[in-house]
Write a protein that holds these residues in place. Sequence first.
Motif, PDB file in Angstrom:
ATOM      1  N   ARG A 294     -12.894   3.528  10.110  1.00 27.84           N
ATOM      2  CA  ARG A 294     -12.341   3.279   8.705  1.00 27.84           C
ATOM      3  C   ARG A 294     -11.410   4.402   8.533  1.00 27.84           C
ATOM      4  O   ARG A 294     -11.293   5.462   9.042  1.00 27.84           O
ATOM      5  CB  ARG A 294     -13.530   3.420   7.667  1.00 27.84           C
ATOM      6  CG  ARG A 294     -14.597   2.309   8.088  1.00 27.84           C
ATOM      7  CD  ARG A 294     -14.257   0.767   7.428  1.00 27.84           C
ATOM      8  NE  ARG A 294     -15.301  -0.025   7.408  1.00 27.84           N
ATOM      9  CZ  ARG A 294     -15.385  -1.198   8.322  1.00 27.84           C
ATOM     10  NH1 ARG A 294     -14.309  -1.241   9.429  1.00 27.84           N
ATOM     11  NH2 ARG A 294     -16.271  -1.866   8.235  1.00 27.84           N
TER      12      ARG A 294
ATOM     13  N   LEU B 196      -8.974   6.298   5.130  1.00 23.86           N
ATOM     14  CA  LEU B 196      -8.862   6.374   3.600  1.00 23.86           C
ATOM     15  C   LEU B 196      -7.436   6.148   3.207  1.00 23.86           C
ATOM     16  O   LEU B 196      -6.684   6.599   3.840  1.00 23.86           O
ATOM     17  CB  LEU B 196      -9.409   7.976   3.190  1.00 23.86           C
ATOM     18  CG  LEU B 196     -10.691   8.287   3.736  1.00 23.86           C
ATOM     19  CD1 LEU B 196     -10.807   9.650   3.030  1.00 23.86           C
ATOM     20  CD2 LEU B 196     -11.803   7.197   3.399  1.00 23.86           C
TER      21      LEU B 196
ATOM     22  N   ASP C  75     -21.762   1.795   5.970  1.00 23.80           N
ATOM     23  CA  ASP C  75     -20.496   1.716   5.697  1.00 23.80           C
ATOM     24  C   ASP C  75     -20.301   1.199   4.196  1.00 23.80           C
ATOM     25  O   ASP C  75     -19.478   1.762   3.467  1.00 23.80           O
ATOM     26  CB  ASP C  75     -20.024   0.482   6.563  1.00 23.80           C
ATOM     27  CG  ASP C  75     -18.397   0.383   6.293  1.00 23.80           C
ATOM     28  OD1 ASP C  75     -17.546   1.180   6.266  1.00 23.80           O
ATOM     29  OD2 ASP C  75     -18.238  -0.945   6.005  1.00 23.80           O
TER      30      ASP C  75
ATOM     31  N   GLU D  80     -18.562   3.217   1.106  1.00 16.55           N
ATOM     32  CA  GLU D  80     -17.449   2.591   0.763  1.00 16.55           C
ATOM     33  C   GLU D  80     -17.314   2.893  -0.952  1.00 16.55           C
ATOM     34  O   GLU D  80     -16.209   2.950  -1.626  1.00 16.55           O
ATOM     35  CB  GLU D  80     -17.478   0.941   0.968  1.00 16.55           C
ATOM     36  CG  GLU D  80     -16.251   0.151   0.608  1.00 16.55           C
ATOM     37  CD  GLU D  80     -16.702  -1.226   1.087  1.00 16.55           C
ATOM     38  OE1 GLU D  80     -16.456  -1.377   2.124  1.00 16.55           O
ATOM     39  OE2 GLU D  80     -17.008  -2.023   0.218  1.00 16.55           O
TER      40      GLU D  80
ATOM     41  N   ALA E  71      -9.032   2.216   3.323  1.00 15.53           N
ATOM     42  CA  ALA E  71      -7.401   1.497   3.296  1.00 15.53           C
ATOM     43  C   ALA E  71      -7.941   0.111   4.049  1.00 15.53           C
ATOM     44  O   ALA E  71      -8.282  -0.099   4.884  1.00 15.53           O
ATOM     45  CB  ALA E  71      -6.947   2.385   4.527  1.00 15.53           C
ATOM     46  N   PHE E  72      -7.428  -0.710   3.000  1.00 19.36           N
ATOM     47  CA  PHE E  72      -7.964  -2.066   3.439  1.00 19.36           C
ATOM     48  C   PHE E  72      -6.907  -3.266   2.732  1.00 19.36           C
ATOM     49  O   PHE E  72      -6.105  -2.772   1.744  1.00 19.36           O
ATOM     50  CB  PHE E  72      -9.009  -2.794   2.682  1.00 19.36           C
ATOM     51  CG  PHE E  72      -9.487  -4.209   2.927  1.00 19.36           C
ATOM     52  CD1 PHE E  72     -10.447  -4.316   4.069  1.00 19.36           C
ATOM     53  CD2 PHE E  72      -9.296  -5.136   2.288  1.00 19.36           C
ATOM     54  CE1 PHE E  72     -10.652  -5.584   4.308  1.00 19.36           C
ATOM     55  CE2 PHE E  72      -9.673  -6.315   2.491  1.00 19.36           C
ATOM     56  CZ  PHE E  72     -10.459  -6.596   3.348  1.00 19.36           C
TER      57      PHE E  72
ATOM     58  N   TYR F  48      -9.501  -3.916   7.632  1.00 22.41           N
ATOM     59  CA  TYR F  48      -9.380  -2.429   7.314  1.00 22.41           C
ATOM     60  C   TYR F  48      -8.426  -2.056   8.397  1.00 22.41           C
ATOM     61  O   TYR F  48      -8.164  -2.300   9.331  1.00 22.41           O
ATOM     62  CB  TYR F  48     -10.924  -2.003   8.222  1.00 22.41           C
ATOM     63  CG  TYR F  48     -12.073  -2.295   7.055  1.00 22.41           C
ATOM     64  CD1 TYR F  48     -12.308  -1.621   5.965  1.00 22.41           C
ATOM     65  CD2 TYR F  48     -12.753  -3.410   7.122  1.00 22.41           C
ATOM     66  CE1 TYR F  48     -13.311  -1.781   5.150  1.00 22.41           C
ATOM     67  CE2 TYR F  48     -13.947  -3.760   6.408  1.00 22.41           C
ATOM     68  CZ  TYR F  48     -14.250  -2.919   5.259  1.00 22.41           C
ATOM     69  OH  TYR F  48     -15.061  -3.208   4.297  1.00 22.41           O
ATOM     70  N   LEU F  49      -7.558  -1.016   7.951  1.00 20.13           N
ATOM     71  CA  LEU F  49      -6.462  -0.472   8.715  1.00 20.13           C
ATOM     72  C   LEU F  49      -6.817   0.670   9.380  1.00 20.13           C
ATOM     73  O   LEU F  49      -7.565   1.471   8.889  1.00 20.13           O
ATOM     74  CB  LEU F  49      -5.395  -0.348   7.611  1.00 20.13           C
ATOM     75  CG  LEU F  49      -5.004  -1.056   6.668  1.00 20.13           C
ATOM     76  CD1 LEU F  49      -3.748  -0.650   5.615  1.00 20.13           C
ATOM     77  CD2 LEU F  49      -4.532  -2.450   7.327  1.00 20.13           C
ATOM     78  N   THR F  50      -6.671   0.695  10.676  1.00 22.49           N
ATOM     79  CA  THR F  50      -6.739   1.654  11.648  1.00 22.49           C
ATOM     80  C   THR F  50      -5.516   2.140  12.208  1.00 22.49           C
ATOM     81  O   THR F  50      -4.331   1.406  12.451  1.00 22.49           O
ATOM     82  CB  THR F  50      -7.601   1.179  12.836  1.00 22.49           C
ATOM     83  OG1 THR F  50      -7.137  -0.273  13.379  1.00 22.49           O
ATOM     84  CG2 THR F  50      -8.986   0.701  12.253  1.00 22.49           C
ATOM     85  N   SER F  51      -5.442   3.316  12.803  1.00 22.24           N
ATOM     86  CA  SER F  51      -4.336   3.765  13.443  1.00 22.24           C
ATOM     87  C   SER F  51      -3.946   2.880  14.727  1.00 22.24           C
ATOM     88  O   SER F  51      -2.655   2.750  14.872  1.00 22.24           O
ATOM     89  CB  SER F  51      -4.756   5.356  14.102  1.00 22.24           C
ATOM     90  OG  SER F  51      -3.649   5.940  14.522  1.00 22.24           O
TER      91      SER F  51
ATOM     92  N   ASN G 155      -7.564  -1.847  16.818  1.00 24.60           N
ATOM     93  CA  ASN G 155      -9.063  -1.872  16.038  1.00 24.60           C
ATOM     94  C   ASN G 155      -8.913  -2.429  14.682  1.00 24.60           C
ATOM     95  O   ASN G 155      -9.884  -2.504  14.132  1.00 24.60           O
ATOM     96  CB  ASN G 155      -9.528  -0.265  15.761  1.00 24.60           C
ATOM     97  CG  ASN G 155      -9.611   0.446  17.095  1.00 24.60           C
ATOM     98  OD1 ASN G 155     -10.374  -0.304  18.004  1.00 24.60           O
ATOM     99  ND2 ASN G 155      -9.239   1.364  17.256  1.00 24.60           N
ATOM    100  N   VAL G 156      -7.760  -2.877  14.200  1.00 25.15           N
ATOM    101  CA  VAL G 156      -7.647  -3.312  12.974  1.00 25.15           C
ATOM    102  C   VAL G 156      -8.429  -4.517  12.728  1.00 25.15           C
ATOM    103  O   VAL G 156      -8.696  -5.303  13.735  1.00 25.15           O
ATOM    104  CB  VAL G 156      -6.111  -3.369  12.586  1.00 25.15           C
ATOM    105  CG1 VAL G 156      -5.581  -4.881  13.329  1.00 25.15           C
ATOM    106  CG2 VAL G 156      -5.680  -3.595  11.287  1.00 25.15           C
TER     107      VAL G 156
ATOM    108  N   THR H 112     -11.723  -5.894  11.618  1.00 25.06           N
ATOM    109  CA  THR H 112     -13.159  -5.480  11.354  1.00 25.06           C
ATOM    110  C   THR H 112     -13.333  -4.210  11.710  1.00 25.06           C
ATOM    111  O   THR H 112     -14.356  -3.442  10.994  1.00 25.06           O
ATOM    112  CB  THR H 112     -14.075  -6.375  12.231  1.00 25.06           C
ATOM    113  OG1 THR H 112     -13.790  -6.091  13.515  1.00 25.06           O
ATOM    114  CG2 THR H 112     -13.769  -7.862  11.694  1.00 25.06           C
TER     115      THR H 112
END
Lengths: 366, 184
Positions: A34, A36, A146, A150, A156-157, A163-166, A170-171, A173
């Motif tokens: 997750r 932010l 989680d 939340e 960051a969704f 769910y946004l990931t680096s 992983n983006v 779920t």
Amino acid sequence: MNLEHFLKSEAPGWMDVKGLDADIVLSTRIRLARNLDGYRFPLSFTENEAQQIDGMIYEALHSINADGHKFSHFTIKEMPALQRQVLVEKHLISPLLAKKEKSASVHISNDETISIMVNEEDHLRIQCLAPGLQLVETYRIASKLDSKLEEHLPYAFNESFGYLTSCPTNVGTGLRASVMMHLPALTISKQIKVVTQMLARLGMVVRGIYGEGSENLGNIYQISNQVTLGKSEEEILKDLQEVALQIIKNERGAREALLKNSRIILEDRFNRSLGTLKYARIMTSEEAAACLSNVRLGVDVGIINEVPLNVLNECMILIQPGFVQQYAGTTLQASERDMYRAKLLREKLNSNNQKLMEKGEERYDV
Amino acid sequence: MVCEHCKEQQATITVTQVVNGQKSEKHYCEVCAQNFHPFNLDFHKEEQIPIHQLVSNLFGLPVWNNGPQEKAPSTSQKSAKCPTCGFTFRKFLNEGKLGCPQCYETFGKQLPLVLTKIQAGTTHSGKAPGKPNHHNEWIQKQIDSTREQLQLAIHEERFEDAADLRDEIREMERRLERGGVDTP
């Protein structure tokens, strides 16, 4: 709780609980990534942002009721290298987090089943561990935590990307579910290659338990989902569960076949390995892992009765370099480590044997 | 021969490794050979292909470099720059990672091209913030897909299957009414 609690030279308590299919599946791991909203990912953020994030997550975690879980907070920077390594070897933090310099930290639940990594590759990584095969149950624990976080954190969704990931792997779920499996019979009978290929086609990855590049160490494999976007959590877990059950079935079949065709060879192999573990004076990590795998299989099929599974679980963790050095109380060269490793194994396996002898009939309870 | 790892000392030790039936030989000096063991991830790091290289190989970065016809999309991708973190799409391809949540909007058009290659789709399905009842959505989805199967069964005149599917749907609808709380 202080850090020493998490550095003890023993297996975490949760490993003693017998999970489902515990003879083959050692543990289940769920990880949620997750971030932010409004903060850059750890790859490009500033020290100032890192500190803010660390603070926000600390606040959030202390303002929720985490179902009775108590968390201890440790800053990575403040830990000596050896202690970081021990936490990595216990799978409580990732190798990447251990190397972080910018305000990276970890919250570990006192029973060591949950760890929340802060400012690793993503701002937040929630990880839950459980014995045996229990994907859905473990996911529920992670998801519940989680959902509570939340309410206090601006995740960051994005409607279409989830769910946004680096990392784009992983983006969605943000879910990575893994099962650690001990697959000696599939390895001996060379079927593991076929399994690995099959898994790749199903969007799953196979890795060694001690990290990438350790595929064959101790015949332990970590199987996890690759895909995180386009499939819901339920589908990901269901697919992995089905694959795991299929592999368990194949491993059991291969074990039976081996036992039927070459029992005496196996008996010889198991007992030799046990002898080596109990009496050797120099032990490399490879040899120790291989011997432990043999003894474990011997226990599983009922040929070896004198070693309880939890002692084997513990030994599997303790043979890693960090633990060996911690046991010795100092940093060691590779050759010195091999001597201390042998000593450690002798102590664990022989002392336990004596204890069992004293207790008498209890050893048949295992 | 010079040691393959430190590239300084004379290599005196040959390490033969068999991985997945593939035999490989490495030549190390005494110091490096000591550090050669599977636990030592740092040691093996140089031999592994870095992830960003893998990602950019996968997404065909070299093709964009060479193909004259594809020059046009390449330049437009270059110009898009994330306002929050300053990442360009090219930088993302090199790093294999994005710089901030905003990047997903900045590169919203190009990203699906990348995602189709590494993911099962380009749209998220599953848990979302502020939707605690997503379990219900999941049931609803299952009902929809079972309905489709039901239609197919009726169409193919497999009436026994159809009856089973109908019962399944009823059961799921009942669960949905109860709020999907009964845990399996």
